[in-house]
Design a protein around this motif. Structure first.
Motif, mmCIF file in Angstrom:
data_model
loop_
_atom_site.group_PDB
_atom_site.id
_atom_site.type_symbol
_atom_site.label_atom_id
_atom_site.label_comp_id
_atom_site.label_asym_id
_atom_site.label_seq_id
_atom_site.Cartn_x
_atom_site.Cartn_y
_atom_site.Cartn_z
ATOM 1 N N LEU A 23 0.846 -1.196 0.000
ATOM 2 C CA LEU A 23 0.000 0.000 0.000
ATOM 3 C C LEU A 23 0.876 1.238 0.000
ATOM 4 N N HIS A 24 0.528 2.187 -0.851
ATOM 5 C CA HIS A 24 1.197 3.475 -0.887
ATOM 6 C C HIS A 24 0.161 4.544 -0.619
ATOM 7 N N THR A 25 0.388 5.355 0.395
ATOM 8 C CA THR A 25 -0.599 6.376 0.764
ATOM 9 C C THR A 25 -0.624 7.547 -0.201
ATOM 10 N N GLY A 26 0.418 7.676 -1.032
ATOM 11 C CA GLY A 26 0.530 8.885 -1.827
ATOM 12 C C GLY A 26 1.049 10.030 -0.979
ATOM 13 N N ASN A 27 1.150 11.185 -1.572
ATOM 14 C CA ASN A 27 1.684 12.370 -0.907
ATOM 15 C C ASN A 27 0.655 12.914 0.085
ATOM 16 N N LEU A 28 0.939 12.760 1.369
ATOM 17 C CA LEU A 28 0.001 13.201 2.394
ATOM 18 C C LEU A 28 -0.047 14.719 2.525
ATOM 19 N N VAL A 29 0.897 15.400 1.900
ATOM 20 C CA VAL A 29 0.831 16.859 1.876
ATOM 21 C C VAL A 29 -0.389 17.307 1.071
ATOM 22 N N ASN A 30 -0.806 16.468 0.135
ATOM 23 C CA ASN A 30 -1.988 16.753 -0.684
ATOM 24 C C ASN A 30 -3.138 15.841 -0.269
ATOM 25 N N ARG A 31 -3.526 15.915 0.988
ATOM 26 C CA ARG A 31 -4.535 15.001 1.525
ATOM 27 C C ARG A 31 -5.856 15.061 0.772
ATOM 28 N N THR A 32 -6.230 16.233 0.286
ATOM 29 C CA THR A 32 -7.545 16.375 -0.329
ATOM 30 C C THR A 32 -7.645 15.592 -1.630
ATOM 31 N N ARG A 33 -6.510 15.132 -2.150
ATOM 32 C CA ARG A 33 -6.540 14.427 -3.430
ATOM 33 C C ARG A 33 -6.510 12.913 -3.251
ATOM 34 N N LEU A 34 -6.571 12.443 -2.011
ATOM 35 C CA LEU A 34 -6.442 11.018 -1.774
ATOM 36 C C LEU A 34 -7.605 10.241 -2.362
ATOM 37 N N LYS A 35 -7.294 9.239 -3.118
ATOM 38 C CA LYS A 35 -8.301 8.339 -3.648
ATOM 39 C C LYS A 35 -7.632 7.002 -3.929
ATOM 40 N N LYS A 36 -8.052 5.980 -3.219
ATOM 41 C CA LYS A 36 -7.385 4.692 -3.318
ATOM 42 C C LYS A 36 -7.659 4.039 -4.664
ATOM 43 N N ARG A 229 8.431 5.326 5.768
ATOM 44 C CA ARG A 229 7.928 6.697 5.642
ATOM 45 C C ARG A 229 8.979 7.530 4.895
ATOM 46 N N TYR A 230 8.577 8.154 3.824
ATOM 47 C CA TYR A 230 9.510 8.970 3.063
ATOM 48 C C TYR A 230 9.130 10.444 3.153
ATOM 49 N N SER A 231 10.122 11.286 2.987
ATOM 50 C CA SER A 231 9.878 12.724 2.954
ATOM 51 C C SER A 231 10.794 13.353 1.911
ATOM 52 N N VAL A 232 10.265 14.342 1.238
ATOM 53 C CA VAL A 232 11.020 15.091 0.232
ATOM 54 C C VAL A 232 11.027 16.542 0.675
ATOM 55 N N ILE A 233 12.217 17.075 0.939
ATOM 56 C CA ILE A 233 12.364 18.417 1.493
ATOM 57 C C ILE A 233 13.128 19.302 0.524
ATOM 58 N N VAL A 234 12.635 20.524 0.334
ATOM 59 C CA VAL A 234 13.334 21.511 -0.483
ATOM 60 C C VAL A 234 14.515 22.035 0.339
ATOM 61 N N LYS A 235 15.716 21.764 -0.087
ATOM 62 C CA LYS A 235 16.908 22.067 0.701
ATOM 63 C C LYS A 235 17.011 23.543 1.057
ATOM 64 N N ILE A 239 11.270 23.221 3.375
ATOM 65 C CA ILE A 239 9.840 22.949 3.256
ATOM 66 C C ILE A 239 9.632 21.510 2.805
ATOM 67 N N ILE A 240 8.660 20.834 3.447
ATOM 68 C CA ILE A 240 8.325 19.472 3.044
ATOM 69 C C ILE A 240 7.463 19.526 1.791
ATOM 70 N N LYS A 241 8.002 19.009 0.717
ATOM 71 C CA LYS A 241 7.261 18.989 -0.546
ATOM 72 C C LYS A 241 6.360 17.763 -0.641
ATOM 73 N N ALA A 242 6.823 16.656 -0.085
ATOM 74 C CA ALA A 242 6.041 15.421 -0.141
ATOM 75 C C ALA A 242 6.376 14.553 1.054
ATOM 76 N N MET A 243 5.383 13.831 1.533
ATOM 77 C CA MET A 243 5.585 12.849 2.597
ATOM 78 C C MET A 243 4.540 11.770 2.430
ATOM 79 N N GLY A 244 4.949 10.538 2.597
ATOM 80 C CA GLY A 244 3.994 9.452 2.458
ATOM 81 C C GLY A 244 4.513 8.185 3.106
#
Length: 254
Positions: A23-36, A229-235, A239-244
């Motif tokens: 299971l991949h949750t997708g980018n939780l920074v964009n929670r409103t777009r979640l759709k399994k 758990r992964y995170s993508v940060i703008v150096k 800022i956290i660009k993505a986390m899932g």
């Protein structure tokens, strides 16, 4: 899983046949777009052994021209002692983010070491797998979490690829222990903090979620293998660009 949905029986068929569930949750920074999204129209001849459920967002993939501007980190929670799962998790993370290498991976050894374990032996096979991934340039740096000074010293002295960091849970420690701080400073190990729970997810919680999410009578047959758990940060901006989260479960041997 709505029993009135025509896809319900197809999904039950998939779950019954599969041996591995991811299971991949997708980018939780964009929670409103979640759709399994799960495969839902299998044929009897084309039932996969590995069932992938994900929330497909193109934004998860990192564009090659952006890679140097981003730090890609992961924390790995291993629930079973099969160290080959580490390579599977790292490969899945790299594929998800469209990168060839993770900048850092921290392994949370609590599930392997237990609470009062004073020996490093249960962690060593997993660390050796991480070292292999560093040598193959799949990971740039590796670290650990919740090791006190004695265990961190054991790891440093034994490991071929030294830990670059050690996370400390401030919920159980208001300030950094002086002996840990001194050792980390002497050997250039970065001390970080985290607030993850002692038990990220219990077996009972996982099986309850499986039962609720699938309404499948055999949901209890599944065991959680690992969570990453992964995170993508703008150096430049921090800022956290993505986390899932990525999850993998395996059907128990009957």
């Amino acid at each position: 899983m709505d029993p009135r949905n025509p896809n319900t029986e197809a999904k039950k068929m998939l779950l019954s046949h599969a041996k591995t569930l991811r299971l991949h949750t997708g980018n939780l920074v964009n929670r409103t777009r979640l759709k399994k999204k799960c495969p839902c129209s299998p044929s009897e001849e084309n039932l996969p052994d590995t069932l992938d459920c994900n929330i497909p967002l193109a934004a998860d993939a990192i564009a090659p021209e952006e890679r140097e501007e981003l730090k890609v980190s992961a924390k790995f929670f291993l629930f079973e002692s099969d160290q080959s799962s580490i390579r599977d998790a790292v490969d899945m993370a790299c594929q998800t983010l469209a990168v060839s290498q993770l900048d850092s991976v921290i392994i949370a050894p609590r599930g392997l070491l237990g609470v009062d374990n004073r020996t490093l032996a249960p962690l060593q096979p997993a660390w050796e797998e991480l070292e292999t991934l560093v040598r193959s340039q799949r990971i740039a740096a590796i670290g650990t979490a919740d090791l006190d000074k004695d265990l961190l010293e054991q790891l440093y002295n034994w490991a071929q690829v030294k830990p670059s960091s050690n996370q400390v849970n401030l919920a159980s420690c208001c300030v950094m222990p002086p002996d840990l701080t001194a050792f980390a400073k002497e050997f250039d190990i970065q001390l970080l903090t985290h607030n993850d729970p002692t038990e990220l997810m219990s077996a009972a919680t996982f099986q309850e979620a499986m039962q609720e999410g699938t309404q499948h009578l055999s949901a209890g047959d599944w065991r959680l293998e690992w969570v990453l758990r992964y995170s993508v940060i703008v150096k430049s901006r921090g800022i956290i660009k993505a986390m899932g989260y990525l999850f993998s479960a395996r059907k128990a041997d009957l």
